[in-house]
Design an enzyme around this catalytic site. Sequence first.
Site, PDB file in Angstrom:
ATOM      1  N   GLU A  33       0.822  -1.222   0.000  1.00 29.13           N
ATOM      2  CA  GLU A  33       0.000   0.000   0.000  1.00 29.13           C
ATOM      3  C   GLU A  33       0.855   1.271   0.000  1.00 29.13           C
ATOM      4  O   GLU A  33       2.062   1.220   0.281  1.00 29.13           O
ATOM      5  CB  GLU A  33      -0.923  -0.001   1.223  1.00 29.13           C
ATOM      6  CG  GLU A  33      -0.183  -0.181   2.540  1.00 29.13           C
ATOM      7  CD  GLU A  33      -0.686   0.731   3.636  1.00 29.13           C
ATOM      8  OE1 GLU A  33      -1.021   1.896   3.352  1.00 29.13           O
ATOM      9  OE2 GLU A  33      -0.690   0.284   4.793  1.00 29.13           O
TER      10      GLU A  33
ATOM     11  N   LYS B  38      -5.554  10.526   0.785  1.00 28.20           N
ATOM     12  CA  LYS B  38      -5.658   9.191   1.382  1.00 28.20           C
ATOM     13  C   LYS B  38      -6.869   8.520   0.747  1.00 28.20           C
ATOM     14  O   LYS B  38      -7.990   9.018   0.840  1.00 28.20           O
ATOM     15  CB  LYS B  38      -5.834   9.318   2.892  1.00 28.20           C
ATOM     16  CG  LYS B  38      -5.979   7.994   3.612  1.00 28.20           C
ATOM     17  CD  LYS B  38      -5.993   8.212   5.116  1.00 28.20           C
ATOM     18  CE  LYS B  38      -6.458   6.979   5.844  1.00 28.20           C
ATOM     19  NZ  LYS B  38      -6.528   7.203   7.300  1.00 28.20           N
TER      20      LYS B  38
ATOM     21  N   VAL C 242      -5.081   0.117   3.052  1.00 21.98           N
ATOM     22  CA  VAL C 242      -5.192  -1.334   2.841  1.00 21.98           C
ATOM     23  C   VAL C 242      -6.481  -1.646   2.069  1.00 21.98           C
ATOM     24  O   VAL C 242      -6.467  -2.418   1.109  1.00 21.98           O
ATOM     25  CB  VAL C 242      -5.158  -2.090   4.186  1.00 21.98           C
ATOM     26  CG1 VAL C 242      -5.495  -3.560   3.981  1.00 21.98           C
ATOM     27  CG2 VAL C 242      -3.796  -1.943   4.847  1.00 21.98           C
TER      28      VAL C 242
ATOM     29  N   ASP D  36     -16.382   5.557  14.040  1.00 21.78           N
ATOM     30  CA  ASP D  36     -15.357   5.401  13.010  1.00 21.78           C
ATOM     31  C   ASP D  36     -14.878   3.948  12.935  1.00 21.78           C
ATOM     32  O   ASP D  36     -14.237   3.454  13.864  1.00 21.78           O
ATOM     33  CB  ASP D  36     -14.190   6.341  13.359  1.00 21.78           C
ATOM     34  CG  ASP D  36     -13.138   6.405  12.268  1.00 21.78           C
ATOM     35  OD1 ASP D  36     -13.129   5.525  11.381  1.00 21.78           O
ATOM     36  OD2 ASP D  36     -12.314   7.332  12.309  1.00 21.78           O
TER      37      ASP D  36
ATOM     38  N   SER E 108     -12.871   1.498  10.129  1.00 21.10           N
ATOM     39  CA  SER E 108     -12.147   1.578   8.858  1.00 21.10           C
ATOM     40  C   SER E 108     -12.813   0.749   7.762  1.00 21.10           C
ATOM     41  O   SER E 108     -13.283  -0.369   7.999  1.00 21.10           O
ATOM     42  CB  SER E 108     -10.719   1.083   9.052  1.00 21.10           C
ATOM     43  OG  SER E 108     -10.063   1.012   7.803  1.00 21.10           O
ATOM     44  N   ALA E 109     -12.800   1.292   6.553  1.00 28.24           N
ATOM     45  CA  ALA E 109     -13.289   0.563   5.379  1.00 28.24           C
ATOM     46  C   ALA E 109     -12.383  -0.620   5.044  1.00 28.24           C
ATOM     47  O   ALA E 109     -12.748  -1.468   4.229  1.00 28.24           O
ATOM     48  CB  ALA E 109     -13.383   1.506   4.182  1.00 28.24           C
ATOM     49  N   ASP E 110     -11.219  -0.701   5.696  1.00 32.52           N
ATOM     50  CA  ASP E 110     -10.340  -1.869   5.497  1.00 32.52           C
ATOM     51  C   ASP E 110     -11.096  -3.161   5.807  1.00 32.52           C
ATOM     52  O   ASP E 110     -10.907  -4.180   5.130  1.00 32.52           O
ATOM     53  CB  ASP E 110      -9.133  -1.820   6.453  1.00 32.52           C
ATOM     54  CG  ASP E 110      -8.096  -0.786   6.053  1.00 32.52           C
ATOM     55  OD1 ASP E 110      -8.262  -0.121   5.021  1.00 32.52           O
ATOM     56  OD2 ASP E 110      -7.111  -0.640   6.815  1.00 32.52           O
TER      57      ASP E 110
ATOM     58  N   LYS F 162      -3.902  -1.116  13.629  1.00 33.60           N
ATOM     59  CA  LYS F 162      -3.221   0.116  14.040  1.00 33.60           C
ATOM     60  C   LYS F 162      -3.227   0.255  15.554  1.00 33.60           C
ATOM     61  O   LYS F 162      -4.215  -0.032  16.213  1.00 33.60           O
ATOM     62  CB  LYS F 162      -3.935   1.346  13.435  1.00 33.60           C
ATOM     63  CG  LYS F 162      -3.756   1.489  11.951  1.00 33.60           C
ATOM     64  CD  LYS F 162      -3.980   2.922  11.508  1.00 33.60           C
ATOM     65  CE  LYS F 162      -5.446   3.263  11.321  1.00 33.60           C
ATOM     66  NZ  LYS F 162      -5.610   4.591  10.656  1.00 33.60           N
TER      67      LYS F 162
HETATM   68  N1  PSU Z   1      -1.158   1.845  10.335  1.00 33.99           N
HETATM   69  C1  PSU Z   1      -0.306   2.834  10.680  1.00 33.99           C
HETATM   70  N2  PSU Z   1      -0.308   3.961   9.923  1.00 33.99           N
HETATM   71  C2  PSU Z   1      -1.147   4.133   8.849  1.00 33.99           C
HETATM   72  C3  PSU Z   1      -2.038   3.085   8.500  1.00 33.99           C
HETATM   73  C4  PSU Z   1      -2.000   1.974   9.273  1.00 33.99           C
HETATM   74  O1  PSU Z   1       0.438   2.698  11.661  1.00 33.99           O
HETATM   75  O2  PSU Z   1      -1.113   5.188   8.230  1.00 33.99           O
HETATM   76  C5  PSU Z   1      -2.962   3.270   7.337  1.00 33.99           C
HETATM   77  C6  PSU Z   1      -3.170   1.999   6.509  1.00 33.99           C
HETATM   78  O3  PSU Z   1      -3.035   2.367   5.154  1.00 33.99           O
HETATM   79  C7  PSU Z   1      -4.601   1.604   6.799  1.00 33.99           C
HETATM   80  C8  PSU Z   1      -5.228   2.951   7.001  1.00 33.99           C
HETATM   81  O4  PSU Z   1      -5.208   0.902   5.752  1.00 33.99           O
HETATM   82  O5  PSU Z   1      -4.268   3.635   7.792  1.00 33.99           O
HETATM   83  C9  PSU Z   1      -6.576   2.896   7.648  1.00 33.99           C
HETATM   84  O6  PSU Z   1      -7.097   4.172   7.703  1.00 33.99           O
HETATM   85  P1  PSU Z   1      -8.592   4.438   8.175  1.00 33.99           P
HETATM   86  O7  PSU Z   1      -8.643   4.058   9.623  1.00 33.99           O
HETATM   87  O8  PSU Z   1      -8.822   5.888   7.957  1.00 33.99           O
HETATM   88  O9  PSU Z   1      -9.465   3.569   7.321  1.00 33.99           O
HETATM   89 MN    MN Z   2     -11.247   5.773   9.915  1.00 33.66          MN
END
Ligand code: PSU
Ligand code: MN
Length: 291
Positions: free
Chosen positions: A22, A81, A101, A133, A135-137, A154
């Site tokens: 990624e 992002k 991701v 919140d 994540s869409a992951d 994370k």
């Molecule tokens: N883990 C980290 N730093 C990051 C991410 C993960 O320590 O920047 C990133 C990854 O790309 C993950 C994304 O897919 O954050 C998820 O973001 P969000 O929670 O906004 O969906």
């Molecule tokens: Mn998020």
Amino acid sequence: MIRLAEEVRDALAGGGAVVALETTLVAHGFPPGEGVEVGIESERQVRAAGAVPATIGVLDGELVVGLSEDELSRFDAAARKVGPRDLAATAAQRAVGATTVGGTLAVARAAGISWLATGGLGGVHRGWPDPPDVSADLAQLARTAALVVSAGVKSLLDVPATSELLESLGVPVLGYRVDTLPLFYAAAGGPPVSARVESPYEAARIARAHWELGGNGLLLGRPPDEPLDDVEPLIERALRAAHDEGVSGQTVTPFVLAYLNRESGGRTQRANKDLIAQNARLAGEIAASRT
Ligand code: PSU
Ligand code: MN
């Protein structure tokens, strides 16, 4: 709209081992300039394991699968992002898009790539539903037949809640030579995994069996080789500081990572770099293992 690097296309055509990487961590996970080095090191690790790296991002109106080093150097803090919902708009508007991701999985699926490595998966934020919140992951993993190697989720998230949601979504959570999901910097103390695996070969075999049954994504948690077991109080302080300073949404992760780096004298950032490289290596070994 999708452009595959020649090497990636050839490897896929020959049924070869390809690992998707990624770009959000490249653009937004490290101080200016340092993320690109991390991305390049991940590629090196995938190659050393006998697989072909495919770093994914949105550039010049295309979803690129296999960015060159020059292209990768264009992913800085100014990049958008890009999660699964943002791919089309970012390409159509010709913006630079660093894929999460989830975003990377969506492109990998279209390209036919089954393996992905990252640092930490997104998940359920602490305090849910305030903020509401998630994540869409997670949803993307639930609908993509791919295995993601990470050090868990994370560091700033609610790991038990994320693990429960993954169970609800039918996503296997495997532990690499561990019985509990790693906690990013820390190795121990996480929720139990659904199965423990002992080798890259075993992980690949389980993934293929899961796909044969019509299953989709799997998560494989690999604990860092040199875990930091004392950062949780620091993470709590960082989250309080973010809250007090009104930092919210997409800016929380970069804020927290910078805070941890500063307050730990650089230890968290070194650990973060190391675990990303280790995960890339393992994903390469899994992709290259013949089942
Ligand atoms: N883990 C980290 N730093 C990051 C991410 C993960 O320590 O920047 C990133 C990854 O790309 C993950 C994304 O897919 O954050 C998820 O973001 P969000 O929670 O906004 O969906
Ligand atoms: Mn998020």
